[in-house]
Enzyme design. Structure first.
Site, PDB file in Angstrom:
ATOM      1  CB  SER A 142      -0.109   1.384   0.598  1.00 28.86           C
ATOM      2  OG  SER A 142      -1.503   1.446   0.807  1.00 28.86           O
ATOM      3  CE1 TYR A 155      -0.017   6.020  -2.155  1.00 31.66           C
ATOM      4  CE2 TYR A 155      -1.521   4.397  -1.218  1.00 31.66           C
ATOM      5  CZ  TYR A 155      -0.386   5.184  -1.112  1.00 31.66           C
ATOM      6  OH  TYR A 155       0.366   5.142   0.039  1.00 31.66           O
TER       7      TYR A 155
HETATM    8  P1  NDP Z   1       3.494  13.078   2.916  1.00 28.55           P
HETATM    9  O1  NDP Z   1       2.583  13.511   1.818  1.00 28.55           O
HETATM   10  O2  NDP Z   1       3.334  13.662   4.265  1.00 28.55           O
HETATM   11  O3  NDP Z   1       5.013  13.330   2.463  1.00 28.55           O
HETATM   12  C1  NDP Z   1       5.421  12.930   1.165  1.00 28.55           C
HETATM   13  C2  NDP Z   1       6.863  13.301   0.970  1.00 28.55           C
HETATM   14  O4  NDP Z   1       7.221  12.947  -0.392  1.00 28.55           O
HETATM   15  C3  NDP Z   1       7.122  14.785   1.135  1.00 28.55           C
HETATM   16  O5  NDP Z   1       8.331  14.996   1.835  1.00 28.55           O
HETATM   17  C4  NDP Z   1       7.241  15.270  -0.304  1.00 28.55           C
HETATM   18  O6  NDP Z   1       8.144  16.359  -0.378  1.00 28.55           O
HETATM   19  C5  NDP Z   1       7.848  14.052  -1.008  1.00 28.55           C
HETATM   20  N1  NDP Z   1       7.568  14.104  -2.447  1.00 28.55           N
HETATM   21  C6  NDP Z   1       6.376  13.960  -3.061  1.00 28.55           C
HETATM   22  N2  NDP Z   1       6.514  14.164  -4.390  1.00 28.55           N
HETATM   23  C7  NDP Z   1       7.826  14.439  -4.604  1.00 28.55           C
HETATM   24  C8  NDP Z   1       8.592  14.762  -5.763  1.00 28.55           C
HETATM   25  N3  NDP Z   1       8.036  14.846  -6.976  1.00 28.55           N
HETATM   26  N4  NDP Z   1       9.913  14.986  -5.628  1.00 28.55           N
HETATM   27  C9  NDP Z   1      10.499  14.930  -4.405  1.00 28.55           C
HETATM   28  N5  NDP Z   1       9.831  14.615  -3.267  1.00 28.55           N
HETATM   29  C10 NDP Z   1       8.509  14.393  -3.384  1.00 28.55           C
HETATM   30  O7  NDP Z   1       3.424  11.490   2.944  1.00 28.55           O
HETATM   31  P2  NDP Z   1       3.617  10.416   4.132  1.00 28.55           P
HETATM   32  O8  NDP Z   1       4.717  10.821   5.027  1.00 28.55           O
HETATM   33  O9  NDP Z   1       2.282  10.112   4.675  1.00 28.55           O
HETATM   34  O10 NDP Z   1       4.028   9.138   3.269  1.00 28.55           O
HETATM   35  C11 NDP Z   1       5.354   8.636   3.172  1.00 28.55           C
HETATM   36  C12 NDP Z   1       5.286   7.293   2.444  1.00 28.55           C
HETATM   37  O11 NDP Z   1       4.474   6.379   3.179  1.00 28.55           O
HETATM   38  C13 NDP Z   1       4.669   7.386   1.042  1.00 28.55           C
HETATM   39  O12 NDP Z   1       5.366   6.542   0.164  1.00 28.55           O
HETATM   40  C14 NDP Z   1       3.258   6.866   1.265  1.00 28.55           C
HETATM   41  O13 NDP Z   1       2.706   6.319   0.084  1.00 28.55           O
HETATM   42  C15 NDP Z   1       3.488   5.814   2.337  1.00 28.55           C
HETATM   43  N6  NDP Z   1       2.298   5.485   3.125  1.00 28.55           N
HETATM   44  C16 NDP Z   1       1.733   6.434   3.937  1.00 28.55           C
HETATM   45  C17 NDP Z   1       0.600   6.126   4.681  1.00 28.55           C
HETATM   46  C18 NDP Z   1      -0.062   7.121   5.593  1.00 28.55           C
HETATM   47  O14 NDP Z   1      -1.122   6.811   6.173  1.00 28.55           O
HETATM   48  N7  NDP Z   1       0.485   8.316   5.776  1.00 28.55           N
HETATM   49  C19 NDP Z   1      -0.010   4.786   4.616  1.00 28.55           C
HETATM   50  C20 NDP Z   1       0.654   3.871   3.716  1.00 28.55           C
HETATM   51  C21 NDP Z   1       1.785   4.231   3.005  1.00 28.55           C
HETATM   52  P3  NDP Z   1       7.923  17.695  -1.246  1.00 28.55           P
HETATM   53  O15 NDP Z   1       6.455  17.910  -1.421  1.00 28.55           O
HETATM   54  O16 NDP Z   1       8.621  18.719  -0.438  1.00 28.55           O
HETATM   55  O17 NDP Z   1       8.625  17.408  -2.537  1.00 28.55           O
END
Ligand code: NDP
Length: 239
Positions: A142, A155
């Site tokens: 990020s 974060y």
């Molecule tokens: P979302 O919140 O939409 O999705 C996050 C995913 O991570 C979900 O599938 C969730 O699944 C999984 N997850 C979270 N905690 C756990 C856990 N404890 N165990 C297993 N799975 C877990 O996020 P995004 O798609 O937006 O983000 C994806 C990546 O991109 C992240 O690393 C984020 O930091 C990064 N990013 C995103 C940006 C944005 O604008 N969206 C910008 C910059 C970086 P579940 O809850 O089912 O476990």
């Protein structure tokens, strides 16, 4: 599953960027191993993977269960003996707040999911990636990892640590068939972004599907760069 398919593992495959990447990787011929906690979300991704002509193995687990990450590596080894692509996408935002008010439980979760789980996955999956003819690994960063911003401290520090982890692993893989890189997606239309920026009009943002082709490219055998941070917005301008 096609016997010659590359095997790809995606964490955070139950929604957002992980789901779109899983569908695109499946369409590009990978057999998918899909990891997240939410079984319903994984099943919806599985439906999309099948609709794209692909196949998936669902692995519902909590990334904070580090022993389960060890078992995951062992299971993949028994079944396929290798892993060709690893998209370390799952992440949590925590809460935007002054550092002095950061909830200790959220701080622990940021460290566990964004940092420790990825270090444990490297430990568990490294032998499998090295067994591939062209192991490819992609971690999600990020902008705040390199440009700290007030209220994003928890974060930001987790993503800065993840970048350090990624670049160290890339250096260690330099003389192998494994390539390890970082993607900064920029603001993307997902649940995480809506939580961070509740007042924003999501229609101005790129969708996870928009950036899926870049993720497929960075996880393909043809991607030779190692230890690089690719910024989606810059790639979009040049592509
Ligand atoms: P979302 O919140 O939409 O999705 C996050 C995913 O991570 C979900 O599938 C969730 O699944 C999984 N997850 C979270 N905690 C756990 C856990 N404890 N165990 C297993 N799975 C877990 O996020 P995004 O798609 O937006 O983000 C994806 C990546 O991109 C992240 O690393 C984020 O930091 C990064 N990013 C995103 C940006 C944005 O604008 N969206 C910008 C910059 C970086 P579940 O809850 O089912 O476990």
């Amino acid at each position: 599953m096609n016997a010659s398919a590359r095997i790809a593992l995606v964490t955070g495959a139950s929604r957002g960027i992980g789901r779109a990447a899983a569908v695109a990787l499946a369409a590009a011929g990978h057999h998918m191993v899909l990891v997240a906690r939410t079984v319903g979300g994984l099943e919806e991704t599985d439906d999309l993977v099948r609709a794209a002509g692909g196949s998936a193995t669902l692995v519902p687990l909590d990334l904070k269960d580090f022993a389960a990450l060890d078992r995951l590596g062992a299971s993949l080894f028994e079944r396929w003996g290798r892993l060709d692509a690893f998209f370390a996408n799952a992440g949590v935002l925590g809460a935007l707040s002054p550092l002095a008010h950061l909830d200790p439980k959220l701080l622990d979760e940021l460290v566990a999911v964004n940092i420790t789980a990825n270090a444990r996955l490297i430990r568990s999956l490294d032998p499998l990636l090295r067994a591939s003819e062209a192991g490819r690994v992609l971690f999600m960063s990020s902008s705040v990892a390199r440009k700290p911003r007030a209220f994003w401290g928890g974060y930001a520090m987790s993503k800065a640590a993840l970048e350090s982890l990624t670049l160290t692993y890339a250096a260690e893989c330099a003389s192998t068939n494994v390539r390890v890189n970082l993607l900064n997606p920029g603001g993307t239309r997902t649940a995480m972004r809506a939580k961070a920026m509740p007042g924003e009009d999501p229609s101005i943002l790129p969708t996870p599907e928009d950036m899926a082709p870049l993720i497929v490219q960075m996880l393909s055998a043809g991607w030779e760069k190692n230890g690089e941070l690719v910024n989606y917005r810059e790639w979009q301008k040049t592509d």
